[in-house]
Design a protein around this motif. Structure first.
Motif, PDB file in Angstrom:
ATOM      1  N   HIS A 106      -9.848  -1.662 -65.328  1.00  0.00           N
ATOM      2  CA  HIS A 106      -8.848  -0.588 -65.293  1.00  0.00           C
ATOM      3  C   HIS A 106      -9.439   0.767 -65.689  1.00  0.00           C
ATOM      4  CE1 HIS A 106      -8.373  -1.802 -69.607  1.00  0.00           C
ATOM      5  NE2 HIS A 106      -8.130  -0.509 -69.783  1.00  0.00           N
ATOM      6  N   ARG A 107     -10.726   0.800 -66.049  1.00  0.00           N
ATOM      7  CA  ARG A 107     -11.375   2.091 -66.315  1.00  0.00           C
ATOM      8  C   ARG A 107     -12.364   2.470 -65.212  1.00  0.00           C
ATOM      9  NH1 ARG A 107     -11.724   0.089 -71.826  1.00  0.00           N
ATOM     10  NH2 ARG A 107     -10.048   1.032 -73.054  1.00  0.00           N
ATOM     11  N   ASP A 108     -12.549   1.610 -64.220  1.00  0.00           N
ATOM     12  CA  ASP A 108     -13.481   1.888 -63.117  1.00  0.00           C
ATOM     13  C   ASP A 108     -12.723   2.584 -61.988  1.00  0.00           C
ATOM     14  OD1 ASP A 108     -15.311   1.918 -61.044  1.00  0.00           O
ATOM     15  OD2 ASP A 108     -16.041  -0.115 -61.420  1.00  0.00           O
ATOM     16  N   VAL A 109     -12.699   3.907 -62.035  1.00  0.00           N
ATOM     17  CA  VAL A 109     -11.906   4.684 -61.082  1.00  0.00           C
ATOM     18  C   VAL A 109     -12.432   4.533 -59.660  1.00  0.00           C
ATOM     19  CG1 VAL A 109     -11.191   7.020 -60.443  1.00  0.00           C
ATOM     20  CG2 VAL A 109     -11.179   6.328 -62.837  1.00  0.00           C
ATOM     21  N   GLU A 110     -13.738   4.503 -59.480  1.00  0.00           N
ATOM     22  CA  GLU A 110     -14.294   4.387 -58.140  1.00  0.00           C
ATOM     23  C   GLU A 110     -13.917   3.061 -57.491  1.00  0.00           C
ATOM     24  OE1 GLU A 110     -15.629   6.747 -56.307  1.00  0.00           O
ATOM     25  OE2 GLU A 110     -15.086   8.002 -58.017  1.00  0.00           O
ATOM     26  N   ALA A 111     -13.928   1.993 -58.258  1.00  0.00           N
ATOM     27  CA  ALA A 111     -13.521   0.689 -57.723  1.00  0.00           C
ATOM     28  C   ALA A 111     -12.049   0.706 -57.332  1.00  0.00           C
ATOM     29  CB  ALA A 111     -13.790  -0.403 -58.754  1.00  0.00           C
ATOM     30  N   GLN A 112     -11.243   1.394 -58.116  1.00  0.00           N
ATOM     31  CA  GLN A 112      -9.814   1.486 -57.813  1.00  0.00           C
ATOM     32  C   GLN A 112      -9.580   2.304 -56.543  1.00  0.00           C
ATOM     33  OE1 GLN A 112      -8.077   3.036 -61.446  1.00  0.00           O
ATOM     34  NE2 GLN A 112      -9.171   1.508 -62.646  1.00  0.00           N
ATOM     35  N   ARG A 113     -10.328   3.374 -56.371  1.00  0.00           N
ATOM     36  CA  ARG A 113     -10.212   4.155 -55.127  1.00  0.00           C
ATOM     37  C   ARG A 113     -10.560   3.299 -53.919  1.00  0.00           C
ATOM     38  NH1 ARG A 113     -12.517   8.889 -57.999  1.00  0.00           N
ATOM     39  NH2 ARG A 113     -10.908  10.512 -58.120  1.00  0.00           N
ATOM     40  N   ARG A 114     -11.576   2.475 -54.058  1.00  0.00           N
ATOM     41  CA  ARG A 114     -11.958   1.604 -52.932  1.00  0.00           C
ATOM     42  C   ARG A 114     -10.842   0.626 -52.598  1.00  0.00           C
ATOM     43  NH1 ARG A 114     -17.034   1.769 -55.560  1.00  0.00           N
ATOM     44  NH2 ARG A 114     -16.671  -0.249 -56.574  1.00  0.00           N
ATOM     45  N   ILE A 115     -10.161   0.102 -53.612  1.00  0.00           N
ATOM     46  CA  ILE A 115      -9.040  -0.814 -53.365  1.00  0.00           C
ATOM     47  C   ILE A 115      -7.972  -0.126 -52.523  1.00  0.00           C
ATOM     48  CG2 ILE A 115      -7.111  -2.015 -54.463  1.00  0.00           C
ATOM     49  CD1 ILE A 115      -8.972  -2.626 -56.823  1.00  0.00           C
ATOM     50  N   VAL A 116      -7.621   1.102 -52.894  1.00  0.00           N
ATOM     51  CA  VAL A 116      -6.597   1.847 -52.148  1.00  0.00           C
ATOM     52  C   VAL A 116      -7.076   2.136 -50.735  1.00  0.00           C
ATOM     53  CG1 VAL A 116      -5.208   3.957 -52.080  1.00  0.00           C
ATOM     54  CG2 VAL A 116      -5.692   2.854 -54.278  1.00  0.00           C
ATOM     55  N   GLU A 117      -8.305   2.592 -50.582  1.00  0.00           N
ATOM     56  CA  GLU A 117      -8.840   2.912 -49.253  1.00  0.00           C
ATOM     57  C   GLU A 117      -8.847   1.692 -48.348  1.00  0.00           C
ATOM     58  OE1 GLU A 117     -12.636   4.618 -50.240  1.00  0.00           O
ATOM     59  OE2 GLU A 117     -11.894   6.657 -49.845  1.00  0.00           O
ATOM     60  N   GLU A 118      -9.281   0.558 -48.870  1.00  0.00           N
ATOM     61  CA  GLU A 118      -9.346  -0.661 -48.059  1.00  0.00           C
ATOM     62  C   GLU A 118      -7.953  -1.179 -47.717  1.00  0.00           C
ATOM     63  OE1 GLU A 118     -11.691  -3.253 -50.434  1.00  0.00           O
ATOM     64  OE2 GLU A 118     -13.550  -2.081 -50.179  1.00  0.00           O
ATOM     65  N   THR A 119      -7.018  -1.077 -48.652  1.00  0.00           N
ATOM     66  CA  THR A 119      -5.665  -1.585 -48.417  1.00  0.00           C
ATOM     67  C   THR A 119      -4.930  -0.769 -47.361  1.00  0.00           C
ATOM     68  OG1 THR A 119      -5.538  -2.372 -50.700  1.00  0.00           O
ATOM     69  CG2 THR A 119      -3.459  -2.129 -49.512  1.00  0.00           C
ATOM     70  N   PHE A 120      -5.198   0.553 -47.304  1.00  0.00           N
ATOM     71  CA  PHE A 120      -4.459   1.438 -46.399  1.00  0.00           C
ATOM     72  C   PHE A 120      -5.330   2.006 -45.281  1.00  0.00           C
ATOM     73  CE2 PHE A 120      -1.927   1.316 -50.217  1.00  0.00           C
ATOM     74  CZ  PHE A 120      -0.619   1.331 -49.759  1.00  0.00           C
ATOM     75  N   ALA A 121      -6.478   1.374 -45.039  1.00  0.00           N
ATOM     76  CA  ALA A 121      -7.416   1.899 -44.036  1.00  0.00           C
ATOM     77  C   ALA A 121      -6.796   1.990 -42.644  1.00  0.00           C
ATOM     78  CB  ALA A 121      -8.673   1.032 -43.999  1.00  0.00           C
ATOM     79  N   ASP A 122      -5.915   1.061 -42.294  1.00  0.00           N
ATOM     80  CA  ASP A 122      -5.325   1.052 -40.959  1.00  0.00           C
ATOM     81  C   ASP A 122      -3.873   1.515 -40.961  1.00  0.00           C
ATOM     82  OD1 ASP A 122      -4.318  -1.103 -42.357  1.00  0.00           O
ATOM     83  OD2 ASP A 122      -4.370  -2.485 -40.649  1.00  0.00           O
ATOM     84  N   ALA A 123      -3.415   2.115 -42.063  1.00  0.00           N
ATOM     85  CA  ALA A 123      -2.018   2.544 -42.161  1.00  0.00           C
ATOM     86  C   ALA A 123      -1.771   3.799 -41.329  1.00  0.00           C
ATOM     87  CB  ALA A 123      -1.642   2.796 -43.615  1.00  0.00           C
ATOM     88  N   GLY A 124      -0.540   3.951 -40.880  1.00  0.00           N
ATOM     89  CA  GLY A 124      -0.176   5.090 -40.043  1.00  0.00           C
ATOM     90  C   GLY A 124       0.382   6.251 -40.833  1.00  0.00           C
ATOM     91  N   TRP A 125       1.156   7.089 -40.118  1.00  0.00           N
ATOM     92  CA  TRP A 125       1.785   8.293 -40.671  1.00  0.00           C
ATOM     93  C   TRP A 125       0.733   9.219 -41.247  1.00  0.00           C
ATOM     94  CZ3 TRP A 125       3.987   9.701 -45.850  1.00  0.00           C
ATOM     95  CH2 TRP A 125       4.828  10.815 -45.753  1.00  0.00           C
ATOM     96  N   GLU A 126       0.884   9.686 -42.474  1.00  0.00           N
ATOM     97  CA  GLU A 126      -0.020  10.649 -43.100  1.00  0.00           C
ATOM     98  C   GLU A 126      -1.105   9.975 -43.934  1.00  0.00           C
ATOM     99  OE1 GLU A 126      -0.074  13.921 -42.698  1.00  0.00           O
ATOM    100  OE2 GLU A 126       1.624  13.851 -41.299  1.00  0.00           O
ATOM    101  N   ALA A 127      -1.281   8.661 -43.773  1.00  0.00           N
ATOM    102  CA  ALA A 127      -2.235   7.937 -44.611  1.00  0.00           C
ATOM    103  C   ALA A 127      -3.648   8.521 -44.558  1.00  0.00           C
ATOM    104  CB  ALA A 127      -2.250   6.457 -44.227  1.00  0.00           C
ATOM    105  N   PRO A 128      -4.228   8.812 -43.376  1.00  0.00           N
ATOM    106  CA  PRO A 128      -5.602   9.344 -43.355  1.00  0.00           C
ATOM    107  C   PRO A 128      -5.747  10.651 -44.135  1.00  0.00           C
ATOM    108  CG  PRO A 128      -4.979   8.566 -41.175  1.00  0.00           C
ATOM    109  CD  PRO A 128      -3.730   8.533 -41.998  1.00  0.00           C
ATOM    110  N   ALA A 129      -4.793  11.573 -43.975  1.00  0.00           N
ATOM    111  CA  ALA A 129      -4.880  12.859 -44.678  1.00  0.00           C
ATOM    112  C   ALA A 129      -4.730  12.677 -46.183  1.00  0.00           C
ATOM    113  CB  ALA A 129      -3.815  13.817 -44.152  1.00  0.00           C
ATOM    114  N   LEU A 130      -3.824  11.804 -46.598  1.00  0.00           N
ATOM    115  CA  LEU A 130      -3.600  11.598 -48.024  1.00  0.00           C
ATOM    116  C   LEU A 130      -4.768  10.856 -48.669  1.00  0.00           C
ATOM    117  CD1 LEU A 130       0.198  10.689 -47.988  1.00  0.00           C
ATOM    118  CD2 LEU A 130      -0.857  12.879 -48.569  1.00  0.00           C
ATOM    119  N   LEU A 131      -5.355   9.908 -47.939  1.00  0.00           N
ATOM    120  CA  LEU A 131      -6.537   9.216 -48.460  1.00  0.00           C
ATOM    121  C   LEU A 131      -7.715  10.174 -48.583  1.00  0.00           C
ATOM    122  CD1 LEU A 131      -6.354   5.821 -46.529  1.00  0.00           C
ATOM    123  CD2 LEU A 131      -5.964   6.187 -48.978  1.00  0.00           C
TER     124      LEU A 131
END
Length: 396
Positions: free
Chosen positions: A228-253
């Motif tokens: 829970h202190r590894d911010v880079e690992a957490q960012r990767r989790i979000v990026e991988e989970t929403f990599a194929d999401a639509g709407w504004e996902a690419p801009a927000l990521l």
């Protein structure tokens, strides 16, 4: 008055709020915070019911209102950004909403002149002896205190050191959330937009008079293993989970990679049989995290700080008496607030497209349903599920 020297771990909301009241009652609080400075930014937090009365008794309600987000309607949209359903302002933001960082600043400014703050350090050991507690720190020299209070959040260091491993008390609700600041590229003006795909929710709302925006990524998942202190690992989790999401996902990521206040965690609750042991107590998320889905975490923190300090003052510093009374005053309020968060997951993060359609239909019909007011009043009812004592009458 006995047991005047109180060490508080955590300088977010519960910690400074507790320090405020303790100082008013004649105690000498010290606040230690792991971060090198006050944490700015952060997501929006809500106040309902009793917590507003506590702010009023602190004399800070006007300042909080002046810094409020003043959030208006939230619109659920499809992938092409076309509106599907609109929810009223209080549906998402309570009676009063403010950015967590702004609230922390208000509480800190109200206490910094007569409360000792130690930033950039954390507790490594808590050893209780007959008439006090010896506390060791990661950087500073050991110090003696009469009492120790953990106000250090879901992953409380004090709770782990004194009560045992977090896994014994944490109950995961099956969801994860990431929130961070991004440019307001949609030009939102005190409004929000949310988009759903099965098991995933993406949202963005304006903040600080629409000069910036806050992005939210929610998703359902089995328990994930991460630091829970590894911010880079957490960012990767979000990026991988929403990599194929639509709407504004690419801009927000894309904005997430530059966000100065990235936050990620599980939607979890803390369930304790007691909020204290010996000369150590817990307050706020460390003691009774209700999970972000409840919208009651900040209310619990502010009310809990008020009750804990008030009971210590009423007992003349007798911690055994005060801690027992604190638990009795808070337990029903905690139970109501936690229950509110347990059933909101599928509503906010629908698991299937059928659930999304059902949720949108319910929101569309809500203004016309005879039980509309009952549904709208549920959070307010939870926020008022405690009768506040008049601790201000207790002489310092």
């Amino acid at each position: 008055m006995q047991n005047r020297r109180v060490l508080i771990s955590g300088a977010s909301v519960a910690g400074p709020a507790l320090a405020f009241w303790l100082r008013r009652y004649g105690f000498t609080p010290t606040v230690v915070e792991r971060a090198p400075r006050l944490r700015e930014g952060g997501y929006a937090v809500d106040f309902r019911g009793a917590s507003l009365r506590v702010l009023d008794r602190m004399g800070l309600l006007g300042q909080v209102e002046a810094a409020a987000t003043n959030m208006g309607e939230v619109t659920y949209v499809d992938e092409e950004n076309r509106p599907l359903v609109v929810t009223p302002p209080t549906f998402q933001s309570g009676e009063l909403e403010i950015l967590r960082g702004d609230l922390s600043r208000i509480l800190y400014d109200a206490t910094k002149d007569d409360v000792e703050y130690v930033f950039g350090d954390s507790i490594t050991g808590v050893t209780e002896h007959g008439d006090g507690v010896t506390v060791t720190f990661e950087h500073g020299a050991p110090r003696e205190f009469d009492l120790v209070v953990g106000a250090d959040g879901l992953h409380s260091n004090v709770r782990s050191l004194v009560f045992g491993d977090e896994s014994r008390y944490r109950r995961d609700l099956g969801y994860y959330v990431s929130i961070f600041t991004v440019p307001n590229h949609l030009g939102l003006d005190h409004v929000g937009r949310f988009y759903n795909e099965p098991n995933r929710t993406i949202g963005v709302y304006s903040a600080r008079d629409h000069a910036e925006a806050k992005a939210l990524f929610w998703f359902g998942s089995e328990p994930l293993a991460y630091d829970h202190r590894d911010v880079e690992a957490q960012r990767r989790i979000v990026e991988e989970t929403f990599a194929d999401a639509g709407w504004e996902a690419p801009a927000l990521l894309d904005g997430m990679r530059r966000a100065p206040d990235f936050y990620f965690d599980s939607a979890s609750q803390i369930k304790l049989d007691t909020y204290s042991t010996g000369r150590v107590a817990l307050v706020g998320d460390a003691a009774y995290c209700a999970a972000p889905l409840s919208g009651m975490g900040t209310s619990l923190a502010v009310v809990g700080a008020y009750v804990l300090a008030g009971e210590l003052a009423a007992a003349g510093g007798d911690h055994a008496t005060a801690f027992t009374a604190y638990h009795e005053e808070m337990r029903e309020f905690v139970a109501v607030c936690q229950k509110l968060g347990e059933g909101n997951g599928k509503w906010f993060v629908p698991p299937t497209r059928a659930w999304i359609r059902l949720r949108n239909l319910n929101l569309r019909l809500l203004p016309h349903l005879p039980w509309r007011k009952v549904i709208e009043q549920l959070p307010l009812k939870a926020g008022n599920a405690i009768t506040l004592k008049e601790y201000a009458k207790v002489p310092a």
